[in-house]
Enzyme design. Sequence first.
Site, short mmCIF file in Angstrom:
data_model
loop_
_atom_site.label_atom_id
_atom_site.label_comp_id
_atom_site.label_asym_id
_atom_site.label_seq_id
_atom_site.Cartn_x
_atom_site.Cartn_y
_atom_site.Cartn_z
N ARG A 107 47.98 31.14 41.80
CA ARG A 107 46.71 30.60 42.28
C ARG A 107 46.78 29.11 42.65
O ARG A 107 46.06 28.66 43.51
CB ARG A 107 45.57 30.89 41.28
N TYR A 113 42.82 37.66 38.36
CA TYR A 113 43.65 37.30 39.52
C TYR A 113 44.93 36.56 39.12
O TYR A 113 45.40 35.69 39.85
CB TYR A 113 42.83 36.48 40.54
N GLU A 143 29.34 43.99 41.40
CA GLU A 143 30.78 44.15 41.22
C GLU A 143 31.45 42.91 40.63
O GLU A 143 32.28 42.28 41.28
CB GLU A 143 31.42 44.46 42.57
N PRO A 144 31.11 42.55 39.43
CA PRO A 144 31.75 41.37 38.84
C PRO A 144 33.19 41.69 38.42
O PRO A 144 33.46 42.73 37.83
CB PRO A 144 30.89 41.07 37.61
N GLY A 145 34.10 40.83 38.76
CA GLY A 145 35.50 40.99 38.34
C GLY A 145 35.88 39.79 37.48
O GLY A 145 36.02 39.88 36.26
N CYS A 181 62.36 28.76 42.48
CA CYS A 181 63.09 27.85 43.35
C CYS A 181 62.24 27.41 44.51
O CYS A 181 62.53 27.76 45.65
CB CYS A 181 64.36 28.52 43.83
N GLY A 197 31.32 37.97 42.41
CA GLY A 197 31.44 36.57 42.80
C GLY A 197 30.97 35.52 41.80
O GLY A 197 31.11 34.32 42.07
N1 LLP Z 1 33.57 43.06 45.34
C1 LLP Z 1 34.26 42.81 46.47
C2 LLP Z 1 34.01 43.61 47.65
C3 LLP Z 1 35.20 41.78 46.49
O1 LLP Z 1 35.87 41.54 47.62
C4 LLP Z 1 35.44 41.03 45.31
C5 LLP Z 1 36.45 39.98 45.30
C6 LLP Z 1 34.71 41.34 44.16
C7 LLP Z 1 33.77 42.35 44.22
C8 LLP Z 1 34.91 40.63 42.86
O2 LLP Z 1 34.60 39.28 42.93
P1 LLP Z 1 34.62 38.39 41.59
O3 LLP Z 1 33.45 38.81 40.72
O4 LLP Z 1 35.91 38.65 40.90
O5 LLP Z 1 34.51 37.01 42.07
N2 LLP Z 1 42.32 36.14 44.61
C9 LLP Z 1 41.15 35.27 44.62
C10 LLP Z 1 39.86 36.04 44.49
C11 LLP Z 1 39.67 37.02 45.62
C12 LLP Z 1 38.39 37.80 45.44
C13 LLP Z 1 38.30 38.87 46.46
N3 LLP Z 1 37.19 39.73 46.31
C14 LLP Z 1 41.30 34.27 43.46
O6 LLP Z 1 42.31 34.31 42.77
O7 LLP Z 1 40.44 33.41 43.28
#
Ligand code: LLP
Length: 441
Positions: free
Chosen positions: A334, A394, A294-296, A365, A249
Site C-alpha cells: 500500500r 488490503y 458493503e463495508p470491507g 530488491c 467505503g
Molecule cells: N463495494 C465495492 C463495490 C467496492 O469496490 C469496494 C472497494 C467495497 C465495497 C469495499 O470498500 P471498503 O469498505 O473496504 O472501503 N486497495 C485499496 C482499496 C480498494 C477498494 C476497492 N473497492 C486500498 O488498499 O486502499
Amino acid sequence: MNTRETLKINESGHLEIGGADTVTLAEEYGTPLYVFDETHIRKMMRVFQDTIQDAYNGNGLVLYASKAFSCKAIYAIAKQEGIGIDVVSGGELYTAMLADFPAEKICMHGNNKLKREIEYALECKIGTIVVDAYSEANMIDEEAKKRGMIQDVLIRINPGVEAHTHAYVQTATPDSKFGFSIADGTAEKMTAYVLGKKNLRLKGFHCHIGSQIFEKQSFVLAVQKNLKFMSHLKQTLGFVTETLNMGGGFGIWYTDEDAKLDVNGYRGYLNALIETVKEGCSEYNLKLPFITIEPGRSIVGEAGITLYTVGAIKEIPGIRKYVAVDGGMFDNPRYALYQSKYTAVLANRANEVPDELVSIAGKCCESGDLIGANMNLPHAETGDILAVLSTGAYNYSMASNYNRNFIPPAILVNHGKADYIVKPQTYGDLVRNDTLPEHLK
Ligand code: LLP
C-alpha cells in the site's frame, strides 16, 4: 497510538492484541505475521447489522466486502454473524463456498466478469449479480436461460459523486470504469435494457463512491442521487426499485491524521444513510427499498496488525535512517501503490517514546519497497519486534510472492488464544506450478 480495546500495552511493556502478547506470538509463529482480533471483527460486523435492525426494521443486510481480506475463516465468521458477503472474482466465491457460506447471501461484483465466473456463480446459485456492462447482461441472461433460471441482478450506477480520498480509490467520478452514469442517461438506458431480458430479474441498483472516506456528506449525496434516479425510473419506466446497495467505503484509523471512530461513530454513518433513504422515499413517494451496504476496510482494517522482526539498520548521515524488516511490499504494497501512511510500534518496548523519524524498508530488491517513510519510532535495534497497525484490510489480500518471498501466514486471536487461519507457505508452494518444457529438462 490506537487505544481501542483490541490493542493494549501489558505489564511487560509489550503490545497486546485481543489479549495475546505480540512478542510471544512472534516467537511462536515467527515473523512476518498477520494477526487478527476476532472480537473486533465480530463487533464491527454486528454494529452495522444491528444499526439496520434498529433504524430500519432489519430491512437490509450487511455484505462484508471480501476483497479487504478473503480466506475461509473470515467467511466462517461472517456466516456465524448472519451477514452476507460481496465477492469480486471466482476465487473469492470459491473460498466462500468452501467455507459453506449461504450462496443466497452472496453478491457478485466486478467491471469485467469472466464467462467462467458467471457460470460458476450461477452453478452456486448466488443471490445477486451486479451488472456492470451490456456484455455481462447478455452473458448472465444466456447462462441463466441455459439453466432454466431467473437471476436476480442489480445495475451498478455511477452517481457522479466525488468522494475526498486518494484518487486511485475513487470510483464514482465521471471518468470511471465502473457503473453507468445517471447524469448522461446511460444508467436509464441500461435499466430499460436489463428489464427486457427474460432471464434477469432486476431488483435495483448499486453504487460505491470510493474507499477510506470520512465525509458523511459524500455518502449522503450519492444516496440522494440514487433515490432521485429511482423516482425518475418509476415515472419513465414504471420500475419499482426493491433493493438499494449503497456500497462500502467507511474510513478507518491509520495514523492520528485520521479520525478514530468507535462503534457509535460507524453507527452514525449508517444512520445518516438510512435517514437519507427514508427522507427520499417519503419525498418521492417510493416504497422503502431493502438496503445493503458493503463495508470491507471498516470491518477488518483495525482488527489486524502485522508483526515483523527488525533486521538491517542503515543511517545515511543528514538524509535518512532506514530500519529494514523481514517483510515489505510483498505483504503490504500500500505504500508503494498509494503512499499510504501507517503507525508502527516497537512491540517489545511499546512504552518507549517514539523520538526518531525513520523509514521502514522491506527486503525487496527495489528502492520504493517501504512500509512507510518518515515514521515515528523509538530507537530500534536489530531483533526488535515491529508492529504495524491497521493492516487487516488490503494487506494480505493484496500480497504477492514478489522476489519469491513467502506471503506471511495469518493467525486469528480470540480472547488471548491464537490459531492459524492462513498457514505459512513453503518453498514447495512457491514452485508448485513451475514446470520445465522438454528441451529445458
Ligand atoms: N463495494 C465495492 C463495490 C467496492 O469496490 C469496494 C472497494 C467495497 C465495497 C469495499 O470498500 P471498503 O469498505 O473496504 O472501503 N486497495 C485499496 C482499496 C480498494 C477498494 C476497492 N473497492 C486500498 O488498499 O486502499
